[in-house]
Design a protein around this motif. Structure first.
Motif, PDB file in Angstrom:
ATOM      1  N   VAL A  11      54.512  48.485  52.065  1.00 42.70           N
ATOM      2  CA  VAL A  11      53.363  49.180  52.775  1.00 42.70           C
ATOM      3  C   VAL A  11      53.058  49.383  54.135  1.00 42.70           C
ATOM      4  O   VAL A  11      53.082  50.792  54.345  1.00 42.70           O
ATOM      5  N   ILE A  22      46.573  50.336  54.309  1.00 48.04           N
ATOM      6  CA  ILE A  22      44.900  49.604  54.106  1.00 48.04           C
ATOM      7  C   ILE A  22      44.936  48.891  53.219  1.00 48.04           C
ATOM      8  O   ILE A  22      46.566  49.010  51.946  1.00 48.04           O
ATOM      9  N   ALA A  23      45.341  47.244  53.556  1.00 50.94           N
ATOM     10  CA  ALA A  23      45.378  46.295  52.422  1.00 50.94           C
ATOM     11  C   ALA A  23      44.036  46.271  50.398  1.00 50.94           C
ATOM     12  O   ALA A  23      42.891  45.865  51.987  1.00 50.94           O
ATOM     13  N   ASN A  24      44.651  46.668  50.020  1.00 48.96           N
ATOM     14  CA  ASN A  24      43.075  46.586  48.588  1.00 48.96           C
ATOM     15  C   ASN A  24      43.551  44.922  47.798  1.00 48.96           C
ATOM     16  O   ASN A  24      44.490  44.442  48.357  1.00 48.96           O
ATOM     17  N   PRO A  25      42.051  44.604  48.210  1.00 46.39           N
ATOM     18  CA  PRO A  25      40.533  45.642  48.383  1.00 46.39           C
ATOM     19  C   PRO A  25      40.375  45.292  49.979  1.00 46.39           C
ATOM     20  O   PRO A  25      41.018  44.497  50.618  1.00 46.39           O
ATOM     21  N   ILE A  26      39.772  46.381  50.174  1.00 44.07           N
ATOM     22  CA  ILE A  26      39.149  46.102  51.488  1.00 44.07           C
ATOM     23  C   ILE A  26      38.249  45.881  51.400  1.00 44.07           C
ATOM     24  O   ILE A  26      37.366  45.476  52.809  1.00 44.07           O
ATOM     25  N   SER A  27      37.430  44.703  49.859  1.00 47.90           N
ATOM     26  CA  SER A  27      36.438  44.167  50.743  1.00 47.90           C
ATOM     27  C   SER A  27      36.145  42.741  49.740  1.00 47.90           C
ATOM     28  O   SER A  27      36.632  43.827  48.715  1.00 47.90           O
ATOM     29  N   CYS A  31      31.229  45.721  45.637  1.00 51.32           N
ATOM     30  CA  CYS A  31      31.543  46.693  46.153  1.00 51.32           C
ATOM     31  C   CYS A  31      31.486  48.107  44.862  1.00 51.32           C
ATOM     32  O   CYS A  31      32.366  49.385  45.667  1.00 51.32           O
ATOM     33  N   ASN A  47      26.976  51.891  48.514  1.00 53.56           N
ATOM     34  CA  ASN A  47      27.565  50.971  47.433  1.00 53.56           C
ATOM     35  C   ASN A  47      26.137  50.901  46.689  1.00 53.56           C
ATOM     36  O   ASN A  47      25.548  50.485  47.003  1.00 53.56           O
ATOM     37  N   PHE A  72      39.213  50.088  57.455  1.00 52.60           N
ATOM     38  CA  PHE A  72      38.896  49.809  56.447  1.00 52.60           C
ATOM     39  C   PHE A  72      39.167  48.113  56.232  1.00 52.60           C
ATOM     40  O   PHE A  72      39.056  47.742  55.450  1.00 52.60           O
ATOM     41  N   ASN A  73      39.790  47.964  56.957  1.00 48.93           N
ATOM     42  CA  ASN A  73      40.357  46.353  56.359  1.00 48.93           C
ATOM     43  C   ASN A  73      39.922  45.371  57.721  1.00 48.93           C
ATOM     44  O   ASN A  73      39.604  44.303  56.719  1.00 48.93           O
TER      45      ASN A  73
END
Length: 206
Positions: A11, A22-27, A31, A47, A72-73
């Motif tokens: 990444v 950005i590391a997915n998932p962000i949440s 969501c 959401n 977003f992290n």
């Protein structure tokens, strides 16, 4: 642990200079159907209420989060589009698909779907002076509903060159499988008036 470290290195390698990886998932929270609005360097995310079929009047509707400076992290929980006890009275359940919008005439706007007390999916519209709310209807009641079928999944497109808005939505024939109909996407011009937004002109299918 080694696999996670290797993924992080990949990444970092592909991220453009000046852009945050950005590391997915962000949440880790549920969501579904997120809508994102950029305000300066910050981003706001709304959401569908998790398990929308279990929503009841008095609950908070449409979770609202903030990615400060685009991070977003580390999403910050800033409440709900409609905090507990403030959702429009016509909503009975099924709080789906909020969509952010902003322009100078309408201000901060969220269009959203919910099921009314007659069991029909309707589209509402609420407004605020700042992106985190509080949001409120200008005119009580759904902005859009149909006697024939539920409506869902709205979106406002704003053409900055012409100043023209187009409102998109879907007829939810999925809600009535026995009808064996497709689920068309419709569009119509949306204008701002002193009494709130209005749909004008011909309605067409995309």
């Amino acid at each position: 642990a080694k696999a996670a470290q290797a993924a992080a290195q990949v990444v970092a390698a592909v991220a453009k200079p000046g852009h945050m990886a950005i590391a997915n998932p962000i949440s880790a929270d549920e969501c579904p159907e997120p809508s994102v609005l950029r305000v300066g360097n910050d981003f706001y995310v709304a959401n569908t209420t998790p398990q929308p079929q279990t929503w009841r009047p008095g609950d908070g509707a449409y979770p609202l989060r903030k990615a400060k400076d685009g991070d977003f992290n580390h999403l910050e929980d800033v409440g709900f589009v409609f905090p507990p006890g403030t959702a429009p009275a016509w909503i009975a359940t099924d709080t789906w698909a909020p969509e952010f919008h902003f322009d100078k005439e309408l201000g901060y706007t969220v269009s959203f779907t919910a099921r009314n007390h007659d069991g029909k999916l309707c589209i509402g519209m609420a407004f605020a002076d700042k992106p985190e709310g509080p949001y409120r209807e200008l005119v009580p009641g759904p902005f859009l509903q149909s006697d024939e079928i539920g409506v869902i999944d709205s979106h406002i497109f704003y053409d900055e060159q012409t100043g023209k808005r187009t409102f998109f939505w879907k007829e939810d024939w999925n809600d009535r499988p026995g009808a064996k109909k497709t689920t068309p996407i419709l569009m119509q011009e949306l204008v701002a008036t002193k009494d709130g937004p209005k749909l004008v002109g011909a309605r067409s299918h995309t």
